[in-house]
Design a protein around this motif. Structure first.
Motif, PDB file in Angstrom:
ATOM      1  N   GLU A 941      -9.462   2.305  18.270  1.00  0.00           N
ATOM      2  CA  GLU A 941      -9.373   3.392  17.304  1.00  0.00           C
ATOM      3  C   GLU A 941      -9.349   4.719  18.047  1.00  0.00           C
ATOM      4  O   GLU A 941      -9.782   4.827  19.196  1.00  0.00           O
ATOM      5  CB  GLU A 941     -10.577   3.361  16.347  1.00  0.00           C
ATOM      6  N   ALA A 942      -8.842   5.724  17.368  1.00  0.00           N
ATOM      7  CA  ALA A 942      -8.739   7.050  17.979  1.00  0.00           C
ATOM      8  C   ALA A 942     -10.095   7.726  17.988  1.00  0.00           C
ATOM      9  O   ALA A 942     -10.947   7.478  17.138  1.00  0.00           O
ATOM     10  CB  ALA A 942      -7.730   7.898  17.208  1.00  0.00           C
ATOM     11  N   SER A 943     -10.284   8.590  18.991  1.00  0.00           N
ATOM     12  CA  SER A 943     -11.538   9.331  19.097  1.00  0.00           C
ATOM     13  C   SER A 943     -11.445  10.635  18.320  1.00  0.00           C
ATOM     14  O   SER A 943     -10.367  11.237  18.205  1.00  0.00           O
ATOM     15  CB  SER A 943     -11.853   9.615  20.565  1.00  0.00           C
ATOM     16  N   LEU A 944     -12.574  11.066  17.778  1.00  0.00           N
ATOM     17  CA  LEU A 944     -12.631  12.359  17.092  1.00  0.00           C
ATOM     18  C   LEU A 944     -12.596  13.512  18.075  1.00  0.00           C
ATOM     19  O   LEU A 944     -12.273  14.638  17.697  1.00  0.00           O
ATOM     20  CB  LEU A 944     -13.903  12.439  16.236  1.00  0.00           C
ATOM     21  N   ALA A 945     -13.001  13.260  19.319  1.00  0.00           N
ATOM     22  CA  ALA A 945     -13.068  14.339  20.312  1.00  0.00           C
ATOM     23  C   ALA A 945     -11.660  14.776  20.698  1.00  0.00           C
ATOM     24  O   ALA A 945     -10.780  13.961  20.970  1.00  0.00           O
ATOM     25  CB  ALA A 945     -13.838  13.868  21.542  1.00  0.00           C
ATOM     26  N   ARG A 946     -11.443  16.071  20.724  1.00  0.00           N
ATOM     27  CA  ARG A 946     -10.114  16.607  21.034  1.00  0.00           C
ATOM     28  C   ARG A 946      -9.812  16.530  22.527  1.00  0.00           C
ATOM     29  O   ARG A 946      -8.668  16.451  22.938  1.00  0.00           O
ATOM     30  CB  ARG A 946     -10.032  18.065  20.570  1.00  0.00           C
ATOM     31  N   LYS A 947     -10.836  16.585  23.371  1.00  0.00           N
ATOM     32  CA  LYS A 947     -10.620  16.649  24.812  1.00  0.00           C
ATOM     33  C   LYS A 947     -10.707  15.299  25.496  1.00  0.00           C
ATOM     34  O   LYS A 947     -10.613  15.211  26.702  1.00  0.00           O
ATOM     35  CB  LYS A 947     -11.634  17.605  25.457  1.00  0.00           C
ATOM     36  N   GLN A 948     -10.925  14.244  24.722  1.00  0.00           N
ATOM     37  CA  GLN A 948     -11.083  12.945  25.379  1.00  0.00           C
ATOM     38  C   GLN A 948      -9.753  12.428  25.892  1.00  0.00           C
ATOM     39  O   GLN A 948      -8.730  12.511  25.216  1.00  0.00           O
ATOM     40  CB  GLN A 948     -11.689  11.930  24.404  1.00  0.00           C
ATOM     41  N   ARG A 949      -9.762  11.912  27.087  1.00  0.00           N
ATOM     42  CA  ARG A 949      -8.568  11.342  27.684  1.00  0.00           C
ATOM     43  C   ARG A 949      -8.839   9.877  28.032  1.00  0.00           C
ATOM     44  O   ARG A 949      -9.971   9.426  28.112  1.00  0.00           O
ATOM     45  CB  ARG A 949      -8.187  12.117  28.947  1.00  0.00           C
ATOM     46  N   LYS A 950      -7.751   9.187  28.294  1.00  0.00           N
ATOM     47  CA  LYS A 950      -7.896   7.777  28.634  1.00  0.00           C
ATOM     48  C   LYS A 950      -8.661   7.591  29.937  1.00  0.00           C
ATOM     49  O   LYS A 950      -9.322   6.590  30.165  1.00  0.00           O
ATOM     50  CB  LYS A 950      -6.521   7.126  28.736  1.00  0.00           C
ATOM     51  N   ALA A 951      -8.581   8.583  30.818  1.00  0.00           N
ATOM     52  CA  ALA A 951      -9.294   8.468  32.096  1.00  0.00           C
ATOM     53  C   ALA A 951     -10.798   8.430  31.905  1.00  0.00           C
ATOM     54  O   ALA A 951     -11.534   7.954  32.759  1.00  0.00           O
ATOM     55  CB  ALA A 951      -8.908   9.628  33.004  1.00  0.00           C
ATOM     56  N   HIS A 952     -11.256   8.964  30.747  1.00  0.00           N
ATOM     57  CA  HIS A 952     -12.692   9.000  30.475  1.00  0.00           C
ATOM     58  C   HIS A 952     -13.166   7.787  29.693  1.00  0.00           C
ATOM     59  O   HIS A 952     -14.330   7.701  29.337  1.00  0.00           O
ATOM     60  CB  HIS A 952     -13.038  10.268  29.691  1.00  0.00           C
ATOM     61  N   THR A 953     -12.271   6.857  29.400  1.00  0.00           N
ATOM     62  CA  THR A 953     -12.653   5.696  28.595  1.00  0.00           C
ATOM     63  C   THR A 953     -13.642   4.829  29.377  1.00  0.00           C
ATOM     64  O   THR A 953     -13.427   4.514  30.540  1.00  0.00           O
ATOM     65  CB  THR A 953     -11.414   4.868  28.230  1.00  0.00           C
ATOM     66  N   THR A 954     -14.705   4.443  28.711  1.00  0.00           N
ATOM     67  CA  THR A 954     -15.767   3.659  29.360  1.00  0.00           C
ATOM     68  C   THR A 954     -15.828   2.232  28.846  1.00  0.00           C
ATOM     69  O   THR A 954     -16.768   1.510  29.151  1.00  0.00           O
ATOM     70  CB  THR A 954     -17.123   4.332  29.123  1.00  0.00           C
ATOM     71  N   PHE A 955     -14.862   1.806  28.020  1.00  0.00           N
ATOM     72  CA  PHE A 955     -14.914   0.459  27.454  1.00  0.00           C
ATOM     73  C   PHE A 955     -13.492  -0.053  27.258  1.00  0.00           C
ATOM     74  O   PHE A 955     -12.517   0.716  27.242  1.00  0.00           O
ATOM     75  CB  PHE A 955     -15.672   0.441  26.125  1.00  0.00           C
ATOM     76  N   ILE A 956     -13.382  -1.364  27.097  1.00  0.00           N
ATOM     77  CA  ILE A 956     -12.108  -2.015  26.818  1.00  0.00           C
ATOM     78  C   ILE A 956     -12.267  -2.765  25.497  1.00  0.00           C
ATOM     79  O   ILE A 956     -13.076  -3.692  25.408  1.00  0.00           O
ATOM     80  CB  ILE A 956     -11.721  -2.993  27.941  1.00  0.00           C
ATOM     81  N   PRO A 957     -11.513  -2.373  24.446  1.00  0.00           N
ATOM     82  CA  PRO A 957     -11.667  -3.057  23.153  1.00  0.00           C
ATOM     83  C   PRO A 957     -11.338  -4.537  23.268  1.00  0.00           C
ATOM     84  O   PRO A 957     -10.643  -4.993  24.188  1.00  0.00           O
ATOM     85  CB  PRO A 957     -10.676  -2.325  22.248  1.00  0.00           C
ATOM     86  N   LEU A 958     -11.847  -5.307  22.305  1.00  0.00           N
ATOM     87  CA  LEU A 958     -11.608  -6.749  22.286  1.00  0.00           C
ATOM     88  C   LEU A 958     -10.152  -7.043  21.987  1.00  0.00           C
ATOM     89  O   LEU A 958      -9.510  -6.377  21.166  1.00  0.00           O
ATOM     90  CB  LEU A 958     -12.500  -7.413  21.233  1.00  0.00           C
ATOM     91  N   MET A 959      -9.635  -8.069  22.653  1.00  0.00           N
ATOM     92  CA  MET A 959      -8.313  -8.587  22.343  1.00  0.00           C
ATOM     93  C   MET A 959      -8.450  -9.666  21.267  1.00  0.00           C
ATOM     94  O   MET A 959      -9.555 -10.120  20.947  1.00  0.00           O
ATOM     95  CB  MET A 959      -7.670  -9.174  23.607  1.00  0.00           C
ATOM     96  N   LEU A 960      -7.325 -10.058  20.698  1.00  0.00           N
ATOM     97  CA  LEU A 960      -7.372 -11.057  19.629  1.00  0.00           C
ATOM     98  C   LEU A 960      -7.977 -12.368  20.097  1.00  0.00           C
ATOM     99  O   LEU A 960      -8.682 -13.037  19.346  1.00  0.00           O
ATOM    100  CB  LEU A 960      -5.948 -11.298  19.095  1.00  0.00           C
TER     101      LEU A 960
END
Length: 1197
Positions: A941-960
């Motif tokens: 899902e998309a983040s509410l934060a305007r400045k968040q980038r993919k480089a700052h992602t700290t998790f990997i969502p579940l795959m099917l």
């Protein structure tokens, strides 16, 4: 005290030596002591003997104030200042106890405790006094009555006792064990083995039990396990006395010499912080007793048996100038005690004399003593003389002794034969519902009587019985607040008492013995708890609300559905509506209507709760209707008013509660305007009648529904405002009839009171004289001459203050009129079943709930609900099928008699809201609950934060292919911020009392995979956006910094609370098992109810009973050789560590099959923790004692 090494002559003392005491003066006594004192022929003193007059007391310096004789010639064995009253207790070697009141030492009571053994210790309790003898423990009232007498084994030789709490006692002596006794059950609950026998003195602090042994040793024992933590070898001979204050322990005793035991003039002083001895203190007297007297400094009082007393500091030098002398009547002082206020000292000598020394002319023994109860004066001595010449003089004035002989005034046996009262007939409801198994019948309790009580009235006037008259438990404040006696205890406002453990040790089961869930009241705006319960116990509302789910962030229908789900899962544990009330506070309409209370107004009860809950009732129905209407028909009309809608049928709430109406406006010009509308509830409108005319509730309800009033309105024909007659006609009746009572002034209250009185008189007149007794025989009820005679006849108490019917009957007439009448079950005999008439527009509504306002000026009042809980709820919770009325008072839930739901004593119990439901309502709706939460909530899902980038992602969502299944492990950790600080007060004794806990809000939630190739990698790491003001980010413990929760500047993956809540709800519903550390608090703040079999908490996996909880940081260092939580906490690290600890637990316990070996591991863990003071060493100082295998490294993010 240990008497070894003292005067040998005392050992030859026999308690029987004073039984035949000659009336002569003992050789050891001071002749001036017995001046003006007469001895009876048997030689026993008749009352306390004053030794000398009071002397002038210099303020701040101890001087003798009074001396009295407790028992002539019998040595005093123990003295004790009462901890609750201004009294001094003295026990003798003859087993006799004497108490003296006040600093004047006036004799209060005197009684024999034991006939052969001396009294060795006295301990005062709230209701009496404990006396310990050689092998007997006796609990007696202060007047001398025995409360219990506990005999120990004959081989026991007890010397000391210690009260560890209000109901637990430790007793020790010369044997090799110490007994733990429960004072409530008067039974031995534990027996602790003692390595060194001979425990003669026991003390307690908040860290240790201290046991003094005859061998001269002092052992320090754990408060929970009673195991030895440390031991001081104080004296080579024997121990005389010791005392503890703060971090110091001082002891006196005897040392071994060539000639035997000798009194050691060096006091041994120990520092309890370092657990070692410090410089001994040399004194100038032979110490036999010592006590700390911490007034301004930690002074020590050292007493010798010859009467010398010296004060000194435990870490300083003793000064000979600080010595004063007690003048004992006998040769030796036998006992010494200090009052709780430190203003008085008591000495007892070997001749039975007690000396009181004080530092002020008017001392008090306790800082806060209660008033002492004195015996009533004897009236026999004050009787007037009797004149025998008077024929009419009553002989009953002559006091006569109790005798078993026949008296002249006795009645003949024929006139005084006993006539037992006939047993009352069995309640017909019990006979109707009874099921027989063999020759035993079982039936549910109809609760028409008080338990184990039968009403018994001798006079006709006793019928005027107030069902609600009750006396308060405490006499305090009865005169200031006479209204309190009317408010039954279960209706009073309940509060949670917080301890240092928060809510963990609060006993909610004491208030709720059912399996239904209460609601906690400490959350802001929790005044609506009772209405939440009413909506929950409406089965169609419960099911339809839980089927609702929308994308709106603050949707009351969604949050109420989540709360209903928690109430469904709970098995008697209370829930809290924190998320629901959080959404409620964000809605502008709620604030505009004044429904958001400030904390100060809610605590002080400034708001009118009755008006508030009625406005809330209108608001919540409107808001739920709109929320569900928007989901079903996005373009639905939203009216400006709170109760009118264009089409109420667009939502299920409208189908349940909406009543369709026609509003007719008739102008005096003859023009009539008709408009269609609908409303979700009605407000009672009372007639303007002061004549005392009788009105049925149905009449007032019809008047309120079909309202007719004269108002100014716009007339299109006249083209101006004209006086018009406005009438309201009903087109369609609702399935649930909601009524706001609007009893907001004394005028409406007087109307209810007057109608209840009229209804009561009519009911009594209707049943005639047969209403005098509470119960009727079933045969008598059949003779009442009406169909109602076949039913249970109510009692006088059940008819008082009742105007409201349990059922009402409504009928739509052909000319759009409405007939309303009260309906009783007996009417079915005359009119037929209600369901058969529904085809003709006739409906019967049954009372389902009543919300009442409890008037209590002491607490500001409260709101409670009477709810008729249906069969489906009992079937789910208890597995039985029946209906029952309950009282819901926040977390207090109690079954009640159904008549309590309609009894309103307007002095303290005022009706606010009524809910009537159509009969067979549940059969009209589909009551299946389909979980609306789907697996898609776990996707990216998309983040509410305007400045968040993919480089700052700290998790990997579940795959099917990674979707969790039942029993899968998920590591969980959450971090919180503080919205409101804790409110606490400091008591006079220095302890802190929590009034209101801090309000926490979840700020970050992390879930990591518990299995698979990506084990340990997070699939949820959400920062929760909050619109409420944060007072403390708790950065040191949470890792949350200012700005992390602000969508404008945050670089984190920011989401709404609802979005993350849905993810956790899906995981719970799918059946995963959560692994974490301290999950109980996490789920509580997140506002989730998780079944216990789905929680694996490492706090409890690595915990031994009655031991401290161990931090995640220490467990990770000890078992995993990991250093975590260095500067701040990180939820990913904590969740991953908890998973590894769980794997380690399975490894050490062999999947739980070898608990004994794992117990040894835990024992080593606790021993290591105590040695290191539970602190993880710095990296260079020490490594972990365990070289545990760690998980394979996870993928770098």
């Amino acid at each position: 005290m240990n008497f070894e090494g003292l005067d040998p002559g005392l050992a030859e003392f026999s308690p029987a030596m004073h039984s035949a005491l000659d009336p002569v003066l003992d050789a050891h006594l001071n002749p001036s002591l017995l001046q003006n004192v007469e001895l009876d022929p048997e030689g026993v003193a008749l009352e306390a003997l004053p030794v000398q007059e009071s002397v002038h007391i210099m303020e701040g310096v101890y001087s003798e104030l009074h001396s009295v004789v407790a028992e002539v010639g019998v040595p005093v064995s123990v003295s004790h200042f009462d901890l609750h009253e201004e009294m001094l207790w003295v026990g003798s070697h003859g087993g006799h106890a004497t108490s003296f009141f006040g600093p004047a030492l006036e004799r209060y009571s005197s009684f024999q405790v034991n006939g052969s053994d001396d009294i060795r210790q006295i301990q005062s309790l709230e209701n009496g006094v404990l006396f310990l003898t050689k092998n007997n423990l006796k609990y007696m009232a202060r007047g001398g009555l025995i409360i219990f007498d506990y005999l120990l084994e004959e081989s026991e030789d007890m010397h000391s006792l210690l009260l560890t709490d209000s109901s637990t006692l430790l007793v020790g002596g010369l044997q090799n064990h110490i007994l733990e006794i429960d004072l409530n059950t008067v039974q031995e609950t534990q027996k602790y083995a003692v390595e060194t026998p001979g425990v003669t003195i026991m003390r307690q602090t908040n860290r240790f039990f201290f046991c003094g042994h005859t061998s001269g040793k002092i052992s320090l024992r754990d408060l929970r396990t009673f195991k030895v933590e440390n031991e001081f070898d104080a004296f080579t001979g024997s121990l005389s006395d010791f005392d503890v204050h703060g971090n110091l322990l001082a002891a006196c005793g005897f040392s071994s010499r060539l000639t035997g035991l000798a009194c050691d003039r060096f006091l041994k002083v120990y520092d309890l912080r370092m657990m070692r001895a410090i410089t001994p203190l040399q004194v100038h007297v032979d110490p036999a007793f010592l006590r700390f007297i911490p007034t301004y400094t930690s002074r020590l009082a050292i007493i010798s048996q010859s009467g010398q007393c010296q004060f000194c500091e435990p870490t300083g030098l003793a000064n000979p100038a600080d010595i004063f002398h007690v003048n004992p009547v006998g040769p030796l002082l036998m006992t010494f005690d200090v009052s709780a206020s430190k203003q008085a000292l008591a000495f007892g000598d070997s001749e039975g004399c007690v000396h009181l020394w004080t530092d002020s002319p008017e001392p008090t023994f306790n800082p806060y003593s209660r008033e002492t109860e004195f015996a009533l004066p004897c009236l026999v001595d004050s009787l007037p003389p009797l004149d025998w010449s008077q024929d009419l003089l009553p002989l009953s004035l002559i006091p006569v002794p109790l005798t078993t002989d026949t008296l002249l005034s006795d009645w003949p046996a024929a006139n005084s034969a006993p006539a037992p009262r006939r047993a009352p007939p069995v309640d017909a409801e019990i006979l109707r519902t009874m099921k027989k198994v063999g020759f035993i019948g079982y039936a549910p309790n109809p609760r028409t009587r008080l338990r184990n009580q039968i009403p018994y009235r001798l006079k006709e006037s006793d019928n005027e019985f107030d069902n609600f008259s009750q006396v308060t438990e405490s006499p305090i404040g009865r005169e200031e607040e006479p209204h309190l006696h009317m408010v039954s205890k279960k209706y009073r406002k309940v509060t949670i008492k917080y301890s240092k453990l928060g809510l963990e040790d609060f006993d909610f089961k004491h208030y709720n013995k059912t399996l239904f869930a209460g609601l906690e009241p400490h959350i802001p705006n929790a005044y609506c708890n009772c209405m939440v319960q009413v909506l929950y116990f409406l089965e169609p509302v419960r099911c339809l609300i839980q089927n609702h789910l929308c994308q709106k962030e603050f949707c009351l229908a969604c949050e109420l559905g989540f709360l209903f789900h928690m109430l469904d899962l709970s098995r008697g544990d209370p829930c809290q509506g924190s998320n629901f009330l959080r959404a409620f506070r964000t809605i502008p309409e709620a604030s505009a209507l004044g429904l958001i209370l400030a904390d100060s107004d809610e605590a002080s009860g400034k708001g009118n709760l009755a008006r508030l809950i009625q406005r809330w009732n209108r608001f919540i129905l409107t808001q739920l209707h709109q929320d569900m209407q928007e989901l079903e028909v996005p373009q639905a009309y939203r009216g400006a008013g709170n109760s009118s809608f264009c089409s109420s049928g667009d939502s299920v709430i409208g189908q349940l509660f909406s009543c369709e109406m026609e509003n007719c406006s008739l102008c005096r010009c003859g023009s009539e305007t008709v408009r269609a509308s609908s409303t979700l509830l009605f407000t009672l409108s009372y007639p303007e009648d002061k004549t005392g005319k009788n009105y049925d509730f149905a009449q007032v309800l019809k008047r309120s529904i079909c309202l007719e009033q004269n108002t100014q309105a716009w007339c299109d024909n006249c083209e101006k405002y004209q006086p018009t007659i406005q009438t309201r006609n009903i087109r369609h009746l609702p399935d649930i009839l909601v009524i706001n009572c609007e009893v907001n002034s004394s005028k409406e209250a007087d109307f209810w009171r007057m109608q209840a009185e009229v209804a009561f008189k009519m009911a009594v007149k209707k049943h005639g004289g047969e209403m005098k007794n509470k119960e009727f025989a079933l045969t008598d009820r059949k003779d009442l001459g009406s169909p109602e005679g076949l039913l249970l006849c109510p009692s006088i108490e059940e008819l008082k203050n009742v105007w409201l019917p349990f059922s009402i009957r409504m009928k739509m007439t052909k000319n759009k009129g409405l007939d309303v009448c009260n309906w009783t079950d007996g009417d079915e005999v005359q009119w037929g079943p209600a369901r058969a008439e529904e085809e003709h527009g006739v409906f019967v509504y049954d009372l389902m709930a009543s919300v009442v306002h409890i008037l209590d000026s002491r607490t500001g009042g409260s709101l409670v609900a009477h709810i008729k809980v249906g069969e489906t709820y009992h079937q789910r919770k208890e597995g039985v099928t029946h209906q029952q009325w309950y009282l819901f008072n926040d977390f207090l839930i109690e079954p009640i008699d159904k008549h309590e739901a309609v009894q309103f004593d307007m002095n303290w119990k005022v009706p606010a809201i009524l809910y009537y439901v159509k009969r067979n309502l549940n059969s009209r709706y589909n009551l299946n609950i389909k979980n609306p939460i789907e697996a898609s909530v776990l996707m990216a899902e998309a983040s509410l934060a305007r400045k968040q980038r993919k480089a700052h992602t700290t998790f990997i969502p579940l795959m099917l292919n990674e979707m969790p299944q039942v029993g899968d492990l998920v590591g969980l950790d959450a971090e919180f911020v503080t919205l409101n600080e804790e409110e606490a007060e400091l008591r006079s004794d220095g302890t802190k009392s929590t009034i209101k806990p801090s309000q926490m809000s979840v700020a970050r939630i992390t879930c990591v995979r518990g299995q698979g190739p990506n084990e340990g990698i997070p699939f949820i790491d959400d920062y929760i956006s909050t619109q409420e003001q944060v007072v403390d980010y708790l950065t040191q413990y949470s890792g949350i910094k200012p700005g992390d929760l602000d969508a404008k500047i945050s670089s984190k993956h920011l989401t709404t609370l609802k979005s993350t809540y849905l993810k956790l709800r899906f995981l719970i519903d799918i059946g995963v098992k959560f692994v974490g550390h301290g999950l109980q608090k996490d789920f509580r703040v997140i506002n989730l109810m998780v079944p216990k079999d789905q929680v694996l908490d490492t706090v409890y996996l690595f915990h031994m009973p009655r031991k401290r909880m161990i931090s995640l940081r220490f467990l990770a260092w000890y078992f995993l050789d990991l250093k975590i939580q260095g500067e701040t906490h990180d939820s990913i690290e904590d969740a991953r560590t908890a998973l590894q600890l769980y794997r380690k637990y399975l490894e050490l316990s062999k999947n739980g099959t070898e608990p004994e070996s794992f117990h040894k591991v835990l024992k080593g863990l606790y021993e290591k923790g105590r040695k290191m003071d539970w602190k993880v060493p710095e990296p260079e100082s020490q490594t972990s004692p365990k070289n545990a295998a760690v998980f394979s490294s996870v993928l770098a993010l």
